[in-house]
Design an enzyme around this catalytic site. Sequence first.
Site, PDB file in Angstrom:
ATOM      1  N   MET A   1      -8.776  94.053  77.244  1.00 36.81           N
ATOM      2  CA  MET A   1      -8.167  95.313  76.818  1.00 36.81           C
ATOM      3  C   MET A   1      -7.500  96.091  77.957  1.00 36.81           C
ATOM      4  O   MET A   1      -7.335  97.305  77.870  1.00 36.81           O
ATOM      5  CB  MET A   1      -9.217  96.177  76.106  1.00 36.81           C
ATOM      6  CG  MET A   1      -9.839  95.501  74.899  1.00 36.81           C
ATOM      7  SD  MET A   1      -8.655  94.841  73.689  1.00 36.81           S
ATOM      8  CE  MET A   1      -8.239  96.338  72.816  1.00 36.81           C
TER       9      MET A   1
ATOM     10  N   GLU B   1      -8.149  84.969  63.452  1.00 37.88           N
ATOM     11  CA  GLU B   1      -7.955  84.895  64.908  1.00 37.88           C
ATOM     12  C   GLU B   1      -8.699  83.700  65.499  1.00 37.88           C
ATOM     13  O   GLU B   1      -8.191  83.031  66.405  1.00 37.88           O
ATOM     14  CB  GLU B   1      -8.466  86.174  65.567  1.00 37.88           C
ATOM     15  CG  GLU B   1      -7.591  87.381  65.324  1.00 37.88           C
ATOM     16  CD  GLU B   1      -8.031  88.577  66.160  1.00 37.88           C
ATOM     17  OE1 GLU B   1      -7.214  89.086  66.925  1.00 37.88           O
ATOM     18  OE2 GLU B   1      -9.206  88.999  66.036  1.00 37.88           O
TER      19      GLU B   1
ATOM     20  N   ASP C   1       2.365  93.082  74.244  1.00 37.60           N
ATOM     21  CA  ASP C   1       2.371  92.402  72.940  1.00 37.60           C
ATOM     22  C   ASP C   1       3.773  92.008  72.470  1.00 37.60           C
ATOM     23  O   ASP C   1       4.001  91.835  71.266  1.00 37.60           O
ATOM     24  CB  ASP C   1       1.656  93.259  71.871  1.00 37.60           C
ATOM     25  CG  ASP C   1       0.197  93.501  72.254  1.00 37.60           C
ATOM     26  OD1 ASP C   1      -0.424  92.591  72.813  1.00 37.60           O
ATOM     27  OD2 ASP C   1      -0.304  94.608  72.009  1.00 37.60           O
TER      28      ASP C   1
ATOM     29  N   HIS D   1      -3.386  88.863  69.686  1.00 42.80           N
ATOM     30  CA  HIS D   1      -3.179  90.255  69.253  1.00 42.80           C
ATOM     31  C   HIS D   1      -3.364  90.347  67.738  1.00 42.80           C
ATOM     32  O   HIS D   1      -2.783  89.539  67.003  1.00 42.80           O
ATOM     33  CB  HIS D   1      -1.779  90.732  69.661  1.00 42.80           C
ATOM     34  CG  HIS D   1      -1.544  92.165  69.327  1.00 42.80           C
ATOM     35  ND1 HIS D   1      -2.310  93.185  69.861  1.00 42.80           N
ATOM     36  CD2 HIS D   1      -0.652  92.762  68.482  1.00 42.80           C
ATOM     37  CE1 HIS D   1      -1.892  94.346  69.371  1.00 42.80           C
ATOM     38  NE2 HIS D   1      -0.893  94.117  68.535  1.00 42.80           N
TER      39      HIS D   1
ATOM     40  N   ASN E   1      -1.971  85.593  75.025  1.00 44.16           N
ATOM     41  CA  ASN E   1      -2.777  86.716  74.548  1.00 44.16           C
ATOM     42  C   ASN E   1      -2.922  86.626  73.038  1.00 44.16           C
ATOM     43  O   ASN E   1      -2.012  86.184  72.340  1.00 44.16           O
ATOM     44  CB  ASN E   1      -2.073  88.036  74.911  1.00 44.16           C
ATOM     45  CG  ASN E   1      -2.822  89.257  74.410  1.00 44.16           C
ATOM     46  OD1 ASN E   1      -4.033  89.380  74.611  1.00 44.16           O
ATOM     47  ND2 ASN E   1      -2.121  90.160  73.743  1.00 44.16           N
TER      48      ASN E   1
ATOM     49  N   ILE F   1      -3.992  96.469  80.324  1.00 43.89           N
ATOM     50  CA  ILE F   1      -2.583  96.067  80.423  1.00 43.89           C
ATOM     51  C   ILE F   1      -2.341  95.493  81.816  1.00 43.89           C
ATOM     52  O   ILE F   1      -2.774  96.083  82.818  1.00 43.89           O
ATOM     53  CB  ILE F   1      -1.663  97.270  80.135  1.00 43.89           C
ATOM     54  CG1 ILE F   1      -1.809  97.666  78.662  1.00 43.89           C
ATOM     55  CG2 ILE F   1      -0.210  96.943  80.469  1.00 43.89           C
ATOM     56  CD1 ILE F   1      -1.118  98.953  78.286  1.00 43.89           C
ATOM     57  N   LEU F   2      -1.680  94.348  81.867  1.00 41.25           N
ATOM     58  CA  LEU F   2      -1.433  93.681  83.150  1.00 41.25           C
ATOM     59  C   LEU F   2       0.045  93.793  83.510  1.00 41.25           C
ATOM     60  O   LEU F   2       0.917  93.413  82.712  1.00 41.25           O
ATOM     61  CB  LEU F   2      -1.862  92.218  83.060  1.00 41.25           C
ATOM     62  CG  LEU F   2      -3.373  92.036  82.824  1.00 41.25           C
ATOM     63  CD1 LEU F   2      -3.706  90.584  82.498  1.00 41.25           C
ATOM     64  CD2 LEU F   2      -4.171  92.512  84.029  1.00 41.25           C
TER      65      LEU F   2
HETATM   66  C1  GAR Z   1      -9.748  90.698  68.877  1.00 38.67           C
HETATM   67  O1  GAR Z   1      -9.582  91.190  67.580  1.00 38.67           O
HETATM   68  C2  GAR Z   1      -8.419  90.694  69.620  1.00 38.67           C
HETATM   69  O2  GAR Z   1      -7.333  90.413  68.804  1.00 38.67           O
HETATM   70  C3  GAR Z   1      -8.363  92.118  70.081  1.00 38.67           C
HETATM   71  O3  GAR Z   1      -9.676  92.393  70.529  1.00 38.67           O
HETATM   72  C4  GAR Z   1     -10.591  91.668  69.718  1.00 38.67           C
HETATM   73  C5  GAR Z   1     -11.574  90.954  70.634  1.00 38.67           C
HETATM   74  O4  GAR Z   1     -12.650  90.424  69.936  1.00 38.67           O
HETATM   75  N1  GAR Z   1      -7.397  92.270  71.146  1.00 38.67           N
HETATM   76  C6  GAR Z   1      -6.512  93.258  71.222  1.00 38.67           C
HETATM   77  O5  GAR Z   1      -6.501  94.183  70.429  1.00 38.67           O
HETATM   78  C7  GAR Z   1      -5.542  93.174  72.382  1.00 38.67           C
HETATM   79  N2  GAR Z   1      -4.413  94.022  72.156  1.00 38.67           N
HETATM   80  P1  GAR Z   1     -13.700  89.467  70.670  1.00 38.67           P
HETATM   81  O6  GAR Z   1     -14.186  90.185  71.924  1.00 38.67           O
HETATM   82  O7  GAR Z   1     -14.826  89.299  69.678  1.00 38.67           O
HETATM   83  O8  GAR Z   1     -13.007  88.169  70.973  1.00 38.67           O
END
Ligand code: GAR
Length: 215
Positions: free
Chosen positions: A112, A201, A172, A132, A130, A114-115
């Site tokens: 989470m 996902e 993103d 998203h 990544n 930003i790079l």
């Molecule tokens: C996931 O839903 C991923 O898409 C989101 O964080 C969650 C991580 O879940 N990422 C973002 O929103 C990045 N912009 P996890 O820790 O259980 O893998």
Amino acid sequence: MVNIVVLISGSGTNLQAILDCLPHHRTSTPLPAAPALQLPESVRISGVISNKSNVYGLDRAKQCDPPIPTKVTALKTYLNRNPGSTRQDWELELSRTVNSFQPDLIVLAGFMMILSPTFLNNINAKPIINLHPALPGAFDGAHAIERAFEAYKEGKITKTGCMVHYVIPEVDRGEPIVIADVDILPTDTLDSMETRIHETEWKIIVQGVKKVLNV
Ligand code: GAR
């Protein structure tokens, strides 16, 4: 060996989705759904890096057999320990940590932070992807799932989705690698819609890894 380095900030279910498809690592914390895809024996996760300590994703890596090396590189801790340093310095430190695991592919799985180009230009030209939880161009940045649900309730969208994309400096906005639609049902709550997105996902993150590694 083909090395994947995974960056996380939280529970690491998407890290787990990759682990569940890797014959090289025996894991004691699998996801409820059996993986549909397998990755070849030659692929392993050489390191997991979190910007937060005490997140469950780190435990998932440590509890593997063989255990996966982990590292915590938290911005605030770094700045406190290195008076006068900047966020750019932290990004350089993070890139050095990533490079120390000799990546062939870097996966941001719920990372989470930003790079900026400071990090991206120091990563030995390896692909960075990544995950998203929204469709391309729809809800960039944080809280994408909540914003999609609000937009549905306001009649602005009828479906949402998730994607795996290449990382570029624009958050993103990199070229999509895998895109999946996720229906929103009239009976959905935020929770039920979110569960459906997460289950999707877990599939596309593995599809994205396979596609980029061409395995
Ligand atoms: C996931 O839903 C991923 O898409 C989101 O964080 C969650 C991580 O879940 N990422 C973002 O929103 C990045 N912009 P996890 O820790 O259980 O893998």
